[in-house]
Design an enzyme around this catalytic site. Structure first.
Site, PDB file in Angstrom:
ATOM      1  N   THR A   1      -8.959 -12.224   7.060  1.00 27.89           N
ATOM      2  CA  THR A   1      -8.881 -10.874   6.504  1.00 27.89           C
ATOM      3  C   THR A   1      -9.588 -10.862   5.162  1.00 27.89           C
ATOM      4  O   THR A   1      -9.507 -11.819   4.404  1.00 27.89           O
ATOM      5  CB  THR A   1      -7.429 -10.370   6.336  1.00 27.89           C
TER       6      THR A   1
ATOM      7  N   CYS B   1       2.973  10.434  20.780  1.00 21.58           N
ATOM      8  CA  CYS B   1       2.712  11.846  20.544  1.00 21.58           C
ATOM      9  C   CYS B   1       2.158  12.045  19.137  1.00 21.58           C
ATOM     10  O   CYS B   1       2.556  11.372  18.196  1.00 21.58           O
ATOM     11  CB  CYS B   1       3.999  12.636  20.709  1.00 21.58           C
TER      12      CYS B   1
ATOM     13  N   CYS C   1       6.742  17.463  24.314  1.00 20.89           N
ATOM     14  CA  CYS C   1       6.371  18.680  23.574  1.00 20.89           C
ATOM     15  C   CYS C   1       4.960  19.172  23.893  1.00 20.89           C
ATOM     16  O   CYS C   1       4.503  20.161  23.351  1.00 20.89           O
ATOM     17  CB  CYS C   1       6.513  18.448  22.072  1.00 20.89           C
TER      18      CYS C   1
ATOM     19  N   HIS D   1      -0.600  -2.530  11.428  1.00 25.75           N
ATOM     20  CA  HIS D   1      -1.452  -1.394  11.772  1.00 25.75           C
ATOM     21  C   HIS D   1      -1.190  -0.865  13.177  1.00 25.75           C
ATOM     22  O   HIS D   1      -1.997  -0.108  13.718  1.00 25.75           O
ATOM     23  CB  HIS D   1      -2.930  -1.752  11.598  1.00 25.75           C
TER      24      HIS D   1
HETATM   25 ZN   LIG Z   1       5.624  15.210  21.558  1.00 27.40          ZN
END
Ligand SMILES: [Zn+2]
Length: 258
Positions: free
Chosen positions: A202, A114, A162, A106
């Site tokens: 779990t 990003c 970006c 996970h």
């Molecule tokens: Zn990015």
């Protein structure tokens, strides 16, 4: 000996990391299973970041418990070993499990990545380095400024490539598991049946946990479940240990490692 260990939130709960279920998991009266979603992030990224920063802080201040230590000891005593954990904290790593013997299915809460492109930054947010780990040292100007942006407490971090919003490097509800990490599990399973499979802390409500446990153990042979409560996996296990992992695992590893 060939060993597969699968761990979940119950193992970290004993180090004081709240699970998503139950009253402990609630944060500002919000349900974590609704916060850990792409929808929540799209709606209110600041809120989601506030929550993750608090979780990072809590994890930084937590310590591996006797269950983490026992699993690390088992890894050292075993030639062929893989730990697959659902936990996004770094407590297994800090107990001494090397990255190549662990799949964090996970993700890693200390990674900031990003939300649009591939950029990711594995800053540790001040968490102690795991023993023997190769630290990402933000020595150069650009990396240092990324570290400063990503680890500051107030702002919404943005991608230096970006400029889209950055997000924690974890898998949210409704998202796909990383193909890379899935392949690492598959490769290990393809390598042959395990002598021992331990599933600890779990609830095994994700189908893949049951699938992997059964495949690795050849339909249940040598399958040990450590959980105070019954789970969907219980009926397949050859041994049920109804105790918290920090109590049961040191004893089980003593038996196996001798
Ligand atoms: Zn990015």
């Amino acid at each position: 000996m060939r060993v597969l260990v699968l761990t979940g939130a119950g193992v970290s709960a004993e180090s004081g990391i709240p699970t998503f279920r139950g009253k402990d998991g609630y944060w500002r009266n919000l349900d974590p299973t609704k916060l850990a979603t792409p929808e929540a992030f799209a709606r209110d990224p600041q809120l989601v970041w506030d929550w993750y920063r608090e979780r990072r802080e809590r994890i930084r201040n937590a310590r591996p418990n006797a269950a983490h230590e026992a699993i690390a000891r088992l890894a050292r005593a075993t030639d062929e070993f893989l730990l697959v954990t659902q936990n996004v904290d770094d407590l297994h790593a800090r107990a001494g499990i090397p990255a190549e013997r662990m799949v964090r299915i996970h993700g890693d809460i200390f990674v900031t990545r990003c939300s649009r492109c591939d950029f990711s930054y594995a800053g540790r947010g001040g968490s102690p380095e795991p023993p023997g780990a190769c630290a990402v040292q933000p020595t150069y100007g650009r990396l240092r400024s990324i570290a400063a942006t990503f680890e500051k407490d107030a702002d919404l971090p943005r991608c230096p490539e970006c400029h889209a919003l950055a997000r924690p490097g974890v898998v949210w509800f409704g998202e796909q598991l990383s193909r890379n990490e899935l392949e690492r599990v598959e490769d290990f399973l393809d390598g042959g049946a395990c002598d021992v499979v331990i599933v600890a802390g779990t609830t095994a409500t994700f189908g893949y946990i049951i699938d992997w446990a059964l495949r690795a153990s050849q339909d249940g042979a040598g399958l040990i479940e450590v959980n105070p409560e019954e789970t969907p996996l219980s009926r397949f296990a050859t041994r049920l240990v109804r105790e918290p992992a920090a109590i049961a695992l040191p004893r089980i590893v003593d038996e196996l490692a001798n």
